[in-house]
Structures are given as C-alpha cells and as structure tokens.
Design an enzyme around this catalytic site. Structure first.
Site, PDB file in Angstrom:
ATOM      1  N   HIS A 135       5.505  -5.267   8.597  1.00 23.96           N
ATOM      2  CA  HIS A 135       5.319  -6.458   8.958  1.00 23.96           C
ATOM      3  C   HIS A 135       6.366  -7.559   8.130  1.00 23.96           C
ATOM      4  O   HIS A 135       5.134  -7.598   7.404  1.00 23.96           O
ATOM      5  CB  HIS A 135       3.971  -6.985   9.871  1.00 23.96           C
ATOM      6  CG  HIS A 135       4.137  -6.602  11.578  1.00 23.96           C
ATOM      7  ND1 HIS A 135       3.140  -6.170  11.712  1.00 23.96           N
ATOM      8  CD2 HIS A 135       5.287  -5.647  12.374  1.00 23.96           C
ATOM      9  CE1 HIS A 135       3.406  -5.457  13.387  1.00 23.96           C
ATOM     10  NE2 HIS A 135       4.741  -5.275  13.059  1.00 23.96           N
ATOM     11  N   HIS A 185      -0.540  -5.151  18.948  1.00 28.07           N
ATOM     12  CA  HIS A 185      -0.316  -4.441  18.321  1.00 28.07           C
ATOM     13  C   HIS A 185       0.276  -3.332  18.188  1.00 28.07           C
ATOM     14  O   HIS A 185      -0.067  -2.287  18.798  1.00 28.07           O
ATOM     15  CB  HIS A 185      -1.756  -4.602  17.296  1.00 28.07           C
ATOM     16  CG  HIS A 185      -1.193  -4.634  15.469  1.00 28.07           C
ATOM     17  ND1 HIS A 185      -0.669  -3.647  15.014  1.00 28.07           N
ATOM     18  CD2 HIS A 185      -1.278  -5.296  14.281  1.00 28.07           C
ATOM     19  CE1 HIS A 185      -0.465  -3.577  13.575  1.00 28.07           C
ATOM     20  NE2 HIS A 185      -0.276  -4.751  13.060  1.00 28.07           N
ATOM     21  N   CYS A 191      -8.432   1.568   6.600  1.00 30.18           N
ATOM     22  CA  CYS A 191      -7.503   2.726   5.550  1.00 30.18           C
ATOM     23  C   CYS A 191      -8.229   1.630   3.847  1.00 30.18           C
ATOM     24  O   CYS A 191      -8.991   1.047   3.960  1.00 30.18           O
ATOM     25  CB  CYS A 191      -6.022   2.363   5.572  1.00 30.18           C
ATOM     26  SG  CYS A 191      -5.440   0.668   4.877  1.00 30.18           S
ATOM     27  N   CYS A 250       0.696  -1.401  -0.393  1.00 27.81           N
ATOM     28  CA  CYS A 250       0.479  -0.070  -0.176  1.00 27.81           C
ATOM     29  C   CYS A 250       0.694   1.930   0.432  1.00 27.81           C
ATOM     30  O   CYS A 250       2.215   1.479   0.199  1.00 27.81           O
ATOM     31  CB  CYS A 250      -0.971  -0.012   1.587  1.00 27.81           C
ATOM     32  SG  CYS A 250      -0.351   0.289   2.599  1.00 27.81           S
ATOM     33  N   GLU A 297       0.536  -0.992  16.311  1.00 26.70           N
ATOM     34  CA  GLU A 297      -0.342  -0.127  15.994  1.00 26.70           C
ATOM     35  C   GLU A 297      -1.285   0.283  17.380  1.00 26.70           C
ATOM     36  O   GLU A 297      -1.723   1.850  17.468  1.00 26.70           O
ATOM     37  CB  GLU A 297      -1.333   0.387  14.649  1.00 26.70           C
ATOM     38  CG  GLU A 297      -1.973   0.908  13.907  1.00 26.70           C
ATOM     39  CD  GLU A 297      -3.317   1.146  12.909  1.00 26.70           C
ATOM     40  OE1 GLU A 297      -4.273   2.186  12.774  1.00 26.70           O
ATOM     41  OE2 GLU A 297      -2.988   0.011  11.987  1.00 26.70           O
ATOM     42  N   SER A 329       1.211  -9.883  10.183  1.00 31.61           N
ATOM     43  CA  SER A 329       0.394  -8.206  10.272  1.00 31.61           C
ATOM     44  C   SER A 329      -0.497  -8.953   9.863  1.00 31.61           C
ATOM     45  O   SER A 329      -1.227  -9.918   9.344  1.00 31.61           O
ATOM     46  CB  SER A 329       0.938  -8.737   8.846  1.00 31.61           C
ATOM     47  OG  SER A 329       0.524  -8.086   7.660  1.00 31.61           O
ATOM     48  N   SER A 371       1.889  -5.465   3.317  1.00 28.82           N
ATOM     49  CA  SER A 371       3.389  -5.709   3.374  1.00 28.82           C
ATOM     50  C   SER A 371       4.626  -6.096   2.378  1.00 28.82           C
ATOM     51  O   SER A 371       5.676  -6.134   3.171  1.00 28.82           O
ATOM     52  CB  SER A 371       3.530  -5.289   5.061  1.00 28.82           C
ATOM     53  OG  SER A 371       3.225  -5.949   5.800  1.00 28.82           O
ATOM     54  N   CYS A 385       2.741   5.903   8.981  1.00 29.18           N
ATOM     55  CA  CYS A 385       1.508   6.147   7.971  1.00 29.18           C
ATOM     56  C   CYS A 385       0.568   6.888   7.969  1.00 29.18           C
ATOM     57  O   CYS A 385      -0.329   7.485   9.143  1.00 29.18           O
ATOM     58  CB  CYS A 385       0.407   4.696   8.003  1.00 29.18           C
ATOM     59  SG  CYS A 385      -0.225   4.769   6.753  1.00 29.18           S
TER      60      CYS A 385
END
Length: 316
Positions: free
Chosen positions: A48, A131, A202, A19, A133, A230, A275, A103
């Site tokens: 990842h 995680h 996203c 992405c 994020e 991931s 990824s 990101c």
C-alpha cells in the site's frame, strides 16, 4: 536582509519504513520482470504505497483488481497481503504462471487458522473488514469457520455455536494496544479459547509502534509517511496521538505537507509505515530544511535483521 529560519528539531523514529515482507514483495515483482520480461501483472497493489506502485509500473508492472484481467500468456504476482485460496486455484485452473508474494508472517497466520479449523475450532479473526489481508485470511477457510471481530465492543457481543472450541488470530498490522484489549475480552468470555504460540502482530508493526511511543511525548507534532489505505501507517498515527502527541497526521509525501498545520511546532517527529520507502523520509526532511534550521536526532529503539527468502522460481 534574509529572514533567519526558525529552528526545528526532527526526532526521527527508528526502526521505520520498509519491513522484510515489503522488501521481499517488491523484489519479487522486479525479479519477475527481469526473468519474464514486460509486462508482469500484479493482483492488487503489491504494497500500500502509490510511490512504490508507480515506480514498478514504470518498470513494466501492470496492476489489476482480479485475475480475469490477466492474459493467459503472462505471469501474475499476488500481493504481500495474501489472497484467498480461490485465487491460486483459479490461476492453476487457467494454467497461469503465478508467483505468490504473500508476506511469510501473513502465511503463518493462514497456516494457524487452517490448523484450528482442522481441529474443529471456529477461528475469531481480529482485524479490519475489507482489508486485503483480512479477506485473504478469511478466504483460507470455508464459510462459517472464521468470524471477524474489529473491536472490543464486538468481542463483548460475540455469540458462537460452540464456545468451548474457539481460537483467535490477528491481522498482522494492527495496533498492539488495541489488540490486547480485544484478546483480553475474548479470553474473559471464552476461557478455553486457543491463541497463537507467538503474537501474530508482526515484528515490524510492533517495532515501529514502539519507536513512535519512545518519541511521542517529546514531539509538538508527528508526521507518519504512508498511504491512507495502509493499516500499519494509520495505526502509527493513532499510537502517536495516544502516547502524548495529539497533533499527529498521515502524509503521503513532502508535496502533501501542510506547513500551516505545523505552525509554531519546534520538535517534529517523523516516521514511516512499513510500506513507505526511505526516499520519502529523506524528501520530507529536505523540504523541512528549505523552511527551517533543522537539527535531526535519530531515536533508535531496536535493531532489525530479519530477511525473507525469495521464492525458488525467481532465484537462479
């Protein structure tokens, strides 16, 4: 007499793979190496994927868990998943040169969470505990200002001090379907809860899941190329199973493929997490060609044209 290869049709999901956020993060590490020389330190895996990480290591990147492993005189890059506010604060305290590869879509969630907290709302974050994020997003707010909810059951049990002052945000790499159920439960229980103006999940996660849904029923088996840590890759395996291809699994690269598992399958779906580089898709298709008489059919559900700018410090 040479045995004739059995036929195998590969349904190639598209969009798949990198992405814009992942592409930008990898470019940031490569540009930092060009600008500052070797080594450049990276806090956590930039994305990842072991293939990507090992490729960057070969170029001179050193991956570490925490800032205390970074020397004072070398630059450090923060991963695409985002970091708690305490991390850049510590880097600034040490006068470290740092580049943030978070990101932009994750940064958007960070800003939304901050705005809600400043308005006196408790933020419900839909995501997976542990995680990177999620750790980064929760680390944008003071303790107690954000509550993690991982599934519908937790949403149903949730108790909050002020039910009239709530907002929710989501981890960007979740399953669209799973998130819908959690959001519905939260809205039913807390009718005044505020949500994002646009979906936090996203575009790339949504598009890759839609592409898998488009081919799942036509496949005897589905392989998702990606890493077990991931989130977006693991969700693709779940989506394939939920939409008609029960025989679905994650494979990191062609060498890890269990050909016995494929068995008598005649139609194999292939996709890649956000990824995973396209090189690994090509590698798996070539491994299939060595064993089968392969026909490739690409199934494209949408075009992607998103590009994120690099940080100003690396553009000159």
């Amino acid at each position: 007499m040479i045995a004739q290869k059995k036929p195998l049709t590969i349904l190639l999901a598209s969009p798949r793979g990198f992405c814009a956020g992942v592409d930008r993060a990898i470019q940031i590490v490569e540009r930092a190496l060009e600008r500052y020389g070797r080594p450049v330190y990276v806090r956590h895996e930039i994305v990842h994927n072991r293939f990507v990480v090992e490729n960057l290591e070969a170029q001179g990147a050193i991956f570490v868990d925490e800032l205390d492993e970074v020397p004072d005189d070398r630059p450090v890059v923060f991963s695409a998943h985002g970091v708690p506010k305490s991390v850049p604060a510590e880097a600034a305290r040490r006068n470290l040169l740092y580049v943030d590869a978070t990101c932009p879509l994750v940064s958007k969630v960070h800003r939304e969470a901050e705005r809600h907290a400043q308005s006196g709302r408790t933020v419900i974050l839909i995501g997976h505990a542990g995680h990177p994020e999620v750790i980064g997003t929760m680390g944008q707010l003071p303790p107690g200002k954000v509550v993690l909810v991982e599934d519908v059951a937790q949403a149903e049990r949730l108790t909050v001090p002020d039910p009239e002052n709530l907002a929710y945000a989501t981890q960007t790499t979740l399953s669209v379907d799973d998130t819908t159920g959690i959001v519905a439960a939260l809205r039913r229980r807390f009718p005044s809860i505020q949500g994002p103006k646009m979906e936090d999940i996203c575009y790339a996660t949504t598009n890759r899941q839609a592409a898998v849904k488009a081919i799942a029923e036509r496949c005897d088996a589905m392989v998702v190329i990606g890493a077990p840590n991931s989130s977006n890759s693991m969700r693709l395996v779940e989506v394939a199973a939920n939409y008609g291809c029960a025989k679905s699994r994650l494979v990191q690269r062609a060498a890890d493929m269990d050909w016995d598992w494929l068995g008598s399958s005649r139609r194999l779906g292939i996709t890649a997490g956000a990824s995973a580089p396209e090189l690994l898709v090509d590698e798996l298709i070539e491994a299939c060609r060595a064993r089968y008489d392969v026909t490739v059919e690409e199934v494209r559900t949408t075009e992607e044209s998103v590009v994120f700018k690099l940080p100003r410090a690396l553009v000159a």
